[in-house]
Design a protein around this motif. Structure first.
Motif, PDB file in Angstrom:
ATOM      1  N   LYS A   3      37.666  10.477 -33.607  1.00  0.00           N
ATOM      2  CA  LYS A   3      36.208  10.553 -33.450  1.00  0.00           C
ATOM      3  C   LYS A   3      35.614   9.630 -34.505  1.00  0.00           C
ATOM      4  O   LYS A   3      35.904   9.778 -35.699  1.00  0.00           O
ATOM      5  N   VAL A   4      34.814   8.674 -34.064  1.00  0.00           N
ATOM      6  CA  VAL A   4      34.292   7.645 -34.973  1.00  0.00           C
ATOM      7  C   VAL A   4      32.765   7.660 -34.935  1.00  0.00           C
ATOM      8  O   VAL A   4      32.164   7.498 -33.865  1.00  0.00           O
ATOM      9  N   LYS A   5      32.171   7.867 -36.102  1.00  0.00           N
ATOM     10  CA  LYS A   5      30.709   7.859 -36.201  1.00  0.00           C
ATOM     11  C   LYS A   5      30.251   6.572 -36.894  1.00  0.00           C
ATOM     12  O   LYS A   5      30.722   6.266 -37.989  1.00  0.00           O
ATOM     13  N   PHE A   6      29.338   5.863 -36.258  1.00  0.00           N
ATOM     14  CA  PHE A   6      28.759   4.657 -36.847  1.00  0.00           C
ATOM     15  C   PHE A   6      27.428   5.006 -37.512  1.00  0.00           C
ATOM     16  O   PHE A   6      26.551   5.603 -36.875  1.00  0.00           O
ATOM     17  N   ALA A  23      31.200   0.027 -31.304  1.00  0.00           N
ATOM     18  CA  ALA A  23      31.400   1.370 -30.747  1.00  0.00           C
ATOM     19  C   ALA A  23      31.892   1.266 -29.302  1.00  0.00           C
ATOM     20  O   ALA A  23      32.801   1.993 -28.899  1.00  0.00           O
ATOM     21  N   ASP A  24      31.325   0.338 -28.534  1.00  0.00           N
ATOM     22  CA  ASP A  24      31.785   0.134 -27.146  1.00  0.00           C
ATOM     23  C   ASP A  24      33.252  -0.267 -27.125  1.00  0.00           C
ATOM     24  O   ASP A  24      34.033   0.223 -26.307  1.00  0.00           O
ATOM     25  N   GLN A  25      33.604  -1.179 -28.029  1.00  0.00           N
ATOM     26  CA  GLN A  25      34.996  -1.647 -28.075  1.00  0.00           C
ATOM     27  C   GLN A  25      35.949  -0.483 -28.374  1.00  0.00           C
ATOM     28  O   GLN A  25      36.975  -0.327 -27.714  1.00  0.00           O
ATOM     29  N   LEU A  26      35.599   0.321 -29.365  1.00  0.00           N
ATOM     30  CA  LEU A  26      36.465   1.452 -29.719  1.00  0.00           C
ATOM     31  C   LEU A  26      36.515   2.496 -28.611  1.00  0.00           C
ATOM     32  O   LEU A  26      37.564   3.091 -28.350  1.00  0.00           O
ATOM     33  N   ALA A  27      35.378   2.698 -27.939  1.00  0.00           N
ATOM     34  CA  ALA A  27      35.352   3.656 -26.828  1.00  0.00           C
ATOM     35  C   ALA A  27      36.268   3.171 -25.699  1.00  0.00           C
ATOM     36  O   ALA A  27      37.013   3.953 -25.108  1.00  0.00           O
ATOM     37  N   ASN A  28      36.264   1.856 -25.442  1.00  0.00           N
ATOM     38  CA  ASN A  28      37.145   1.306 -24.407  1.00  0.00           C
ATOM     39  C   ASN A  28      38.612   1.435 -24.781  1.00  0.00           C
ATOM     40  O   ASN A  28      39.486   1.425 -23.921  1.00  0.00           O
ATOM     41  N   LEU A  29      38.871   1.541 -26.083  1.00  0.00           N
ATOM     42  CA  LEU A  29      40.250   1.723 -26.556  1.00  0.00           C
ATOM     43  C   LEU A  29      40.627   3.211 -26.596  1.00  0.00           C
ATOM     44  O   LEU A  29      41.711   3.565 -27.044  1.00  0.00           O
ATOM     45  N   HIS A  31      38.743   5.844 -28.069  1.00  0.00           N
ATOM     46  CA  HIS A  31      38.192   6.685 -29.137  1.00  0.00           C
ATOM     47  C   HIS A  31      36.857   7.289 -28.689  1.00  0.00           C
ATOM     48  O   HIS A  31      36.199   6.785 -27.782  1.00  0.00           O
ATOM     49  N   GLN A  32      36.485   8.359 -29.416  1.00  0.00           N
ATOM     50  CA  GLN A  32      35.199   9.002 -29.153  1.00  0.00           C
ATOM     51  C   GLN A  32      34.208   8.442 -30.169  1.00  0.00           C
ATOM     52  O   GLN A  32      34.439   8.588 -31.385  1.00  0.00           O
ATOM     53  N   LYS A 147      44.928   1.791 -36.916  1.00  0.00           N
ATOM     54  CA  LYS A 147      45.125   2.609 -38.125  1.00  0.00           C
ATOM     55  C   LYS A 147      44.467   3.986 -38.039  1.00  0.00           C
ATOM     56  O   LYS A 147      44.595   4.773 -38.966  1.00  0.00           O
ATOM     57  N   ILE A 148      43.727   4.246 -36.950  1.00  0.00           N
ATOM     58  CA  ILE A 148      43.020   5.533 -36.882  1.00  0.00           C
ATOM     59  C   ILE A 148      43.584   6.393 -35.752  1.00  0.00           C
ATOM     60  O   ILE A 148      44.322   5.922 -34.923  1.00  0.00           O
TER      61      ILE A 148
END
Ligand SMILES: Cc1cc2nc3c(=O)[nH]c(=O)nc-3n(C[C@H](O)[C@H](O)[C@H](O)COP(=O)(O)O)c2cc1C
Length: 148
Positions: A3-6, A23-29, A31-32, A147-148
């Motif tokens: 879960k990643v908060k910006f 955030a879009d990039q991480l969501a596509n990978l 992540h929340q 790494k996350i």
């Protein structure tokens, strides 16, 4: 998957755009992700906080933008220990100013004082050299993802 908060610090929209894209990039990978344009201490100290990405420009003479400053002050005042939290910083600035990326630096120092653990080195985007930061941000996010 994490879960990643910006946490965004932006006056003219650049840092906000960078945070939205990251955030879009991480969501596509897988992540929340959630983007906070006016983050508060409650967003940070919530039990579900795993990874924080501070994405902040510098304004004025080395100052933290108005939408992020309340969080900085709250964290300084209340000083919650964040030893269970991992974080990263994307710092936007302009090296033609004396206080180049000071806001990113101040946020990074504060997170270290609160004992959060850096996932990787801060990404510094110099508006003089990198007017289109997409590629640099994308590479940094790809490395963070592993790494996350
Ligand atoms: C009035 C003003 C003051 C600024 N002061 C600084 C500064 O002290 N240090 C720095 O590194 N960048 C400084 N910058 C550059 C901004 O951080 C940079 O343009 C950034 O991309 C703006 O992001 P934003 O659109 O999210 O606000 C300043 C920009 C403006 C317009």
């Amino acid at each position: 998957m994490a879960k990643v908060k910006f946490l965004v610090g932006s006056t003219y929209g650049n840092a906000e755009q960078v945070a939205d894209d990251a955030a879009d990039q991480l969501a596509n990978l897988g992540h929340q992700t959630q983007v906070y344009n006016r983050p508060t201490i409650d967003d940070v100290i919530a039990k579900d906080t795993e990874v924080l990405i501070i994405c902040s420009a510098t304004i004025g003479e080395g100052e933290i933008p108005d939408n992020l400053l309340p969080l900085y002050s709250q964290l300084r005042d209340q000083f919650p220990i964040l030893a269970h939290v991992r974080y990263g910083v994307i710092a936007l600035g302009d090296s033609s100013y004396d206080n180049f990326y000071d806001a990113g630096r101040q946020m990074d120092e504060l997170m270290q004082e609160l004992r959060a653990e850096a996932v990787q080195d801060m990404l510094v985007i110099d508006a003089c050299e990198t007017p289109d930061p997409e590629e640099a941000v994308s590479e940094w996010i790809s490395a963070l993802h592993l790494k996350i």
